[in-house]
Design a protein around this motif. Structure first.
Motif, mmCIF file in Angstrom:
data_model
loop_
_atom_site.group_PDB
_atom_site.id
_atom_site.type_symbol
_atom_site.label_atom_id
_atom_site.label_comp_id
_atom_site.label_asym_id
_atom_site.label_seq_id
_atom_site.Cartn_x
_atom_site.Cartn_y
_atom_site.Cartn_z
ATOM 1 N N THR A 84 18.888 27.271 3.417
ATOM 2 C CA THR A 84 18.249 26.896 4.681
ATOM 3 C C THR A 84 19.177 26.032 5.526
ATOM 4 O OG1 THR A 84 16.038 27.072 3.739
ATOM 5 C CG2 THR A 84 16.264 25.739 5.740
ATOM 6 N N PRO A 95 12.159 30.062 6.732
ATOM 7 C CA PRO A 95 12.941 29.046 6.019
ATOM 8 C C PRO A 95 12.404 28.821 4.621
ATOM 9 C CG PRO A 95 12.212 28.247 8.169
ATOM 10 C CD PRO A 95 11.544 29.562 7.938
ATOM 11 N N TYR A 126 20.390 29.648 7.082
ATOM 12 C CA TYR A 126 19.208 29.986 7.888
ATOM 13 C C TYR A 126 19.140 29.171 9.175
ATOM 14 C CZ TYR A 126 14.577 31.636 9.026
ATOM 15 O OH TYR A 126 13.516 32.231 9.655
#
Length: 76
Positions: free
Chosen positions: A52, A75, A56
């Motif tokens: 994340t 996420p 991400y």
């Protein structure tokens, strides 16, 4: 001169990475009608716990105009 960077969960074997790099190179040369000498492929391992923060957020959420295939997850 396309350079493709693939970020993936760590743990894939070198054989898998080589096969992926070859498949990407084949797709790029075929799609863009260029020679193999024009293409480079980098593969970066990312620990799942860091996905994340390292991928991400900055690469998917942070660059929406560059995403041509959106992930089917949020996420982590």
């Amino acid at each position: 001169m396309p350079h493709v960077v693939v970020k993936l969960y760590s743990g894939k074997s070198e054989r898998h990475k080589q096969a992926l790099a070859q498949a990407i190179m084949d797709a790029v040369t075929s799609t863009l009608n260029c020679g193999e000498e024009s293409v480079s492929v980098g593969i970066e391992d990312v620990q799942p716990k860091n996905w994340t923060e390292q991928v991400y957020g900055p690469d998917i959420i942070g660059k929406p105009d560059t995403i041509y295939k959106k992930p089917g997850y949020g996420p982590l």
